[in-house]
Design an enzyme around this catalytic site. Structure first.
Site: not given
Length: 285
Positions: A96, A152, A253
């Site tokens: 995301d 991921h 981050s």
């Protein structure tokens, strides 16, 4: 009250002062320690304050009760919350994020924000690795404090090497990116070199920031922060399927993602656009 605080922090000078002129490493180490306190009152209060200031959305979380703020930071999602684009010709977003600078890799140059270039070889700590992506495409994916913090595998791939480079922990928000030259090259980071099953190289560069107590990688020793052991290169041959958990940040981050010639952004992306993990990001040309 929240709007008033938001307007105050939105002031560029104040924002930069609050997030970059404080003792960054000291603040980061403190948050790393404090976030792991499992005392119920401390946990509930700190999570409530964090949610107030960061607009945290826990609707997709697998669990709703957390024994510490750290557990909430590193939460997993309920099954199916981030559907993975199954198209084998598509490389998906690993996380995301809010999409920042992106475009063609011209020689050894990319940009952290428009008009603020830096050298890819410096970011990766390896000129040979940078040459693999000359003429390819880069995209900057910023995970804000309130977002889901795991990332991921963007495709079926093999992780071949992790290069850990120690460094500072500047904030990576747009205000800091405008003011600090070569910021990504100054911060602590991990360059994760991968290869798709057809031999295509891709790179994920996880860049730490202020209050990011550590970068954790699930295909390595997740019991220890990556910085423990100092700068190094770790050779691997770890196979991961598309969408598999690769690791997490212990706060918001950035990931800089690199793909070579032969792939292009799946569609024109406005900046800043919000992206979910698993959504198609690059198409085979």
């Amino acid at each position: 009250m929240r709007k008033a605080i938001g307007r105050l922090v939105a002031n560029e000078d104040l924002n930069f002062l609050l997030t970059n002129r404080l003792p960054r490493r000291l603040a980061t180490n403190f948050i790393g320690w404090f976030s792991k306190i499992e005392q119920p009152l401390v946990a509930r209060t700190s999570i409530a304050v964090w949610r107030f200031f960061s607009d945290v959305d826990l609707a997709d979380a697998k669990e709703m009760r957390f024994k510490s703020m750290h557990a909430c930071f590193t939460r997993t999602l309920r099954p199916g919350a981030r559907p993975i684009d199954p198209d084998p010709d598509v490389i998906v977003s690993p996380c995301d994020a809010i999409v920042g600078a992106h475009g063609r890799i011209e020689g050894d140059e990319v940009h952290q924000i428009k008009g603020a270039p830096y050298r890819l070889s410096e970011l990766l700590g390896d000129a040979d690795a940078a040459r693999d992506f000359e003429g390819g495409t880069y995209v900057t994916l910023r995970l804000t404090a309130g977002m889901y913090h795991r990332f991921h595998a963007p495709h079926d791939l093999t992780v071949e090497q992790v290069t850990y480079i120690s460094g500072d922990c500047w904030n990576v928000n747009p205000i800091a990116l405008k003011r600090v030259e070569r910021l990504f090259c100054k911060n602590e980071r991990a360059a994760i070199r991968c290869r798709l099953n057809d031999g295509t190289p891709i790179m994920l560069v996880a860049v730490a920031a202020v209050l990011v107590a550590s970068i954790r990688l699930t295909f390595m020793d997740t019991e220890r922060a990556l910085r423990i052991g100092g700068p190094r290169k770790v050779k691997l041959a770890t196979e991961l399927t598309k969408g598999a958990d690769m690791g997490w940040f212990e706060h918001g981050s950035t990931i800089v993602m690199l793909v070579p010639r032969g792939y292009e952004l799946k569609r024109e992306i406005d900046t800043p656009a919000r992206m979910h993990a698993g959504v198609g990001l690059f198409d085979r040309r």
